[in-house]
Design an enzyme around this catalytic site. Structure first.
Site, PDB file in Angstrom:
ATOM      1  N   ASP A 187       0.736  -1.256  -0.011  1.00  0.00           N
ATOM      2  CA  ASP A 187      -0.109   0.174  -0.029  1.00  0.00           C
ATOM      3  C   ASP A 187       1.015   1.346   0.041  1.00  0.00           C
ATOM      4  OD1 ASP A 187      -2.453   1.341   0.242  1.00  0.00           O
ATOM      5  OD2 ASP A 187      -1.734   1.996   2.132  1.00  0.00           O
ATOM      6  N   GLU A 282      -1.747  -0.951  -5.888  1.00  0.00           N
ATOM      7  CA  GLU A 282      -3.182  -0.450  -6.419  1.00  0.00           C
ATOM      8  C   GLU A 282      -3.029   0.108  -7.904  1.00  0.00           C
ATOM      9  OE1 GLU A 282      -5.739   1.138  -2.557  1.00  0.00           O
ATOM     10  OE2 GLU A 282      -3.648   2.028  -3.014  1.00  0.00           O
ATOM     11  N   CYS A 349     -12.363  -4.530   5.718  1.00  0.00           N
ATOM     12  CA  CYS A 349     -11.730  -5.513   6.795  1.00  0.00           C
ATOM     13  C   CYS A 349     -11.016  -6.526   6.370  1.00  0.00           C
ATOM     14  CB  CYS A 349     -12.652  -5.726   7.983  1.00  0.00           C
ATOM     15  SG  CYS A 349     -12.154  -6.681   9.314  1.00  0.00           S
ATOM     16  N   CYS A 352     -12.773  -9.739   8.088  1.00  0.00           N
ATOM     17  CA  CYS A 352     -13.910 -10.595   7.846  1.00  0.00           C
ATOM     18  C   CYS A 352     -14.581  -9.957   6.479  1.00  0.00           C
ATOM     19  CB  CYS A 352     -15.239  -9.967   9.019  1.00  0.00           C
ATOM     20  SG  CYS A 352     -15.546  -8.168   9.068  1.00  0.00           S
ATOM     21  N   CYS A 369     -12.751  -2.528  12.848  1.00  0.00           N
ATOM     22  CA  CYS A 369     -13.905  -3.080  12.052  1.00  0.00           C
ATOM     23  C   CYS A 369     -15.088  -2.898  13.049  1.00  0.00           C
ATOM     24  CB  CYS A 369     -13.642  -4.421  11.812  1.00  0.00           C
ATOM     25  SG  CYS A 369     -15.072  -5.303  10.807  1.00  0.00           S
ATOM     26  N   CYS A 372     -16.510  -7.285  13.397  1.00  0.00           N
ATOM     27  CA  CYS A 372     -15.772  -8.082  14.090  1.00  0.00           C
ATOM     28  C   CYS A 372     -14.879  -7.669  15.075  1.00  0.00           C
ATOM     29  CB  CYS A 372     -14.865  -9.066  13.064  1.00  0.00           C
ATOM     30  SG  CYS A 372     -13.693  -8.330  12.127  1.00  0.00           S
ATOM     31  N   ASP A 379      -3.055   1.235   7.116  1.00  0.00           N
ATOM     32  CA  ASP A 379      -2.229   1.175   5.845  1.00  0.00           C
ATOM     33  C   ASP A 379      -1.854  -0.503   5.669  1.00  0.00           C
ATOM     34  OD1 ASP A 379      -2.504   3.655   5.012  1.00  0.00           O
ATOM     35  OD2 ASP A 379      -0.431   4.093   6.181  1.00  0.00           O
TER      36      ASP A 379
END
Length: 436
Positions: A187, A282, A349, A352, A369, A372, A379
Site C-alpha cells: 500500500d 493498487e 476489513c 471479515c 472493524c 468483528c 495502511d
C-alpha cells in the site's frame, strides 16, 4: 541488438568542452522544435506524414546553410530525428500512454544524444573512464559501475548538479524464471511511503530535503520571484547574472531532492521484486489524484492550498514511478506484478471482509472493524486486502513459496465490496528476515 539496460555516470568536461556542450544542447532543443513544427505543418496543410529518413535530407542541406546547425555533430542531429520518430510511434500506439510530442522550452534540461556507433568508451583505472564523442574528443566520467555490455546509444545531459553521460547498453541478460518467493501486497501512501503486508512496520522515506535546505529553498524562490518582477519592470524581462546564479542554486537543491527520492524508490522496488514472487499494488490514477482544486473563475474551488499540499505529498512519493520500476524489475527477477482495483481497500476489513467507512473514522491511522472488532494499522490492513485481490488476479498456475499473509482469497473483487462469506485472518507471524 537493442539496448536492454541503462547506465548513468557523472561527467566532468573541461571548461572548453562545457561551453561546447551547452551550445550543442541549445541547438539540439531548437532542432527538435523545428523538426516537430515541420511535421505538424505538413500534416495540417497536406495530410503528409514526414519521417526521419526524409528529414535527414533536409538536415544535410541545413547544415550547409546554417552554421549553428552545422556546429552540431551530424550523428547527434540524426539521432534527434529518430527520437522524434519514436515519440510519434508511442503517441500512435493505443497501448502506450504517451501524449503528442511536445516542444521543448529554453528552461528544459540540456541533452545531446549520440548513436552507439559514434562513441567509444575506454577505462582509465578503477574509478575513471572516458568516452570519445564526435567533434568533442575524450570526455572523462566517474566509473561508478561497469558498463556490462555493448554500447548502443549515449546521451550527454545536464541538470542542477552538473553534466552526466548515459549509455544504453545491450547486456544479453534474459529474465529469470519464477522465483517461488512468497506473495505480498503493498500500500503506497503519504504518511507511510509503503506498507508491505508481510511486515509489521511501514517503510518510510526520509525527508528529501533537510530543514535547513527547505528553508534555503523557500528563501531562494521568494528572492527569485522578486527579481523576476523587477526584471520585467526595469530590464525588459532580461535576466541579470545574479538572477541566473540564483536559478542555478534552486536547480541544484531541487535536483538533490529528486535524486534522493529516486534512490529510495530504486531500493524499495528492487527489494520487493527480489524477495517476493507476487506483488500486488493498487491501480492508481495519479493524474486524477493530483488534480488541482482551484476550479474556475465562475466556480472557484475550496481548500485550494490544502489540496495543493496533498498533491505535492502524493507526487513526492512517486507512485507512478514505483509502478514503472516494478514492472520491469519483476520481469527481471522472476516475480509477477498485479495491479488491483483500488476501490475501498482502506475501508475493507482484512479479517471479515466488511466494507464500512465507519471502520476508519476520520481517515486516521487506526482501522477498527465495526462488525468483528478487528484492529490494525489502516495502511497494513489495506496492504493485506491488496494482497488478497492480487492473488485472485495472479496468472493461473503461478506457484508461490511459503509465507505471505494467511488469507482466504476465494472471493471476487467487485467495485463495491460485499461482506465475505468466509473469514480471513491476518498473518500474526513475525516479519521474515529478508523483508526487513
Amino acid at each position: 541488438m537493442k539496448a536492454d539496460a541503462g547506465r548513468k555516470y557523472r561527467a566532468y568536461p573541461t571548461a572548453e568542452q562545457d561551453q561546447v556542450l551547452i551550445r550543442w544542447g541549445h541547438t539540439a532543443r531548437a532542432l527538435w522544435n523545428v523538426a516537430l513544427e515541420q511535421r505538424v505543418y505538413l500534416w495540417d496543410q497536406r495530410r503528409y506524414t514526414l519521417r526521419s529518413a526524409e528529414q535527414c535530407q533536409y538536415l544535410t542541406a541545413a547544415r550547409t546553410d546554417l552554421n549553428w546547425i552545422g556546429d552540431l555533430p551530424a550523428q547527434a542531429g540524426q539521432q534527434i530525428l529518430r527520437q522524434l520518430d519514436r515519440a510519434y510511434d508511442n503517441f500512435w500506439n493505443p497501448r502506450h500512454s504517451a501524449r503528442f510530442p511536445a516542444r521543448k522550452k529554453r528552461g528544459h534540461h540540456l541533452s545531446v544524444p549520440f548513436p552507439g556507433q559514434a562513441v567509444e568508451a575506454r577505462k582509465l583505472n578503477r574509478h575513471w573512464a572516458e568516452v570519445r564523442l564526435p567533434k568533442l574528443g575524450w570526455l572523462r566520467f566517474r566509473l561508478s559501475r561497469s558498463l556490462g555490455g555493448t554500447i548502443r546509444n549515449a546521451t550527454v545531459s545536464r541538470d542542477g548538479n552538473g553534466w552526466h553521460i548515459s549509455f544504453g547498453v545491450h547486456t544479453g541478460r534474459k529474465p529469470d524464471g519464477p522465483n517461488g518467493k512468497p506473495a505480498c501486497g503493498v500500500d503506497f501512501g503519504v504518511s507511510a511511503s509503503a506498507f508491505v503486508s508481510t511486515e509489521s512496520a511501514p517503510r518510510l522515506m526520509t525527508p528529501t530535503l533537510t530543514a535547513n535546505e527547505r528553508k534555503r529553498l523557500k528563501a531562494l524562490e521568494q528572492r527569485k520571484a522578486r527579481q523576476i518582477t523587477y526584471a520585467k519592470k526595469h530590464n525588459g524581462g532580461a535576466y541579470s547574472r545574479r538572477l541566473r546564479t540564483m536559478i542555478a542554486q534552486i536547480a541544484k537543491l531541487t535536483t538533490r531532492r529528486a535524486n534522493r527520492r529516486r534512490d529510495f524508490t530504486h531500493k524499495l522496488t528492487t527489494d520487493l521484486a527480489k524477495n517476493h514472487g507476487l506483488i500486488g499494488i493498487e491501480d492508481l490514477r495519479v493524474k486524477s489524484m493530483s488534480k488541482s482544486a482551484k476550479g474556475t473563475a465562475e466556480k472557484p474551488g475550496k481548500n485550494v492550498r490544502a489540496k495543493a499540499g496533498l498533491n505535492r505529498s502524493v507526487l513526492d512519493n512517486a507512485p507512478g514511478e514505483r509502478r514503472r520500476q516494478l514492472e520491469y524489475k519483476c520481469r527481471m527477477y522472476g516475480s509477477v506484478l498485479v495491479a488491483v482495483p483500488p476501490f475501498h481497500t482502506s475501508q475493507t476489513c482484512a479479517a471479515c471482509g466488511l466494507v464500512d467507512p465507519g471502520s476508519r473514522k476520520g481517515c486516521g491511522r487506526l482501522f477498527a472493524c465495526t462488525r468483528c472488532g478487528h484492529e490494525d494499522d489502516a495502511d497494513h490492513n489495506a496492504s493485506v486486502e491488496i494482497e488478497a485481490r492480487a492473488r485472485l488476479g495472479a496468472p493461473p498456475g503461478r506457484s508461490l513459496g511459503e509465507g505471505g499473509s494467511d488469507i482466504n482469497s476465494t472471493r471476487s473483487t467487485p467495485k463495491v465490496r460485499v461482506p465475505a462469506s468466509g473469514r480471513r485472518r491476518m498473518r500474526e507471524a513475525p516479519t521474515p528476515a529478508h523483508a526487513s
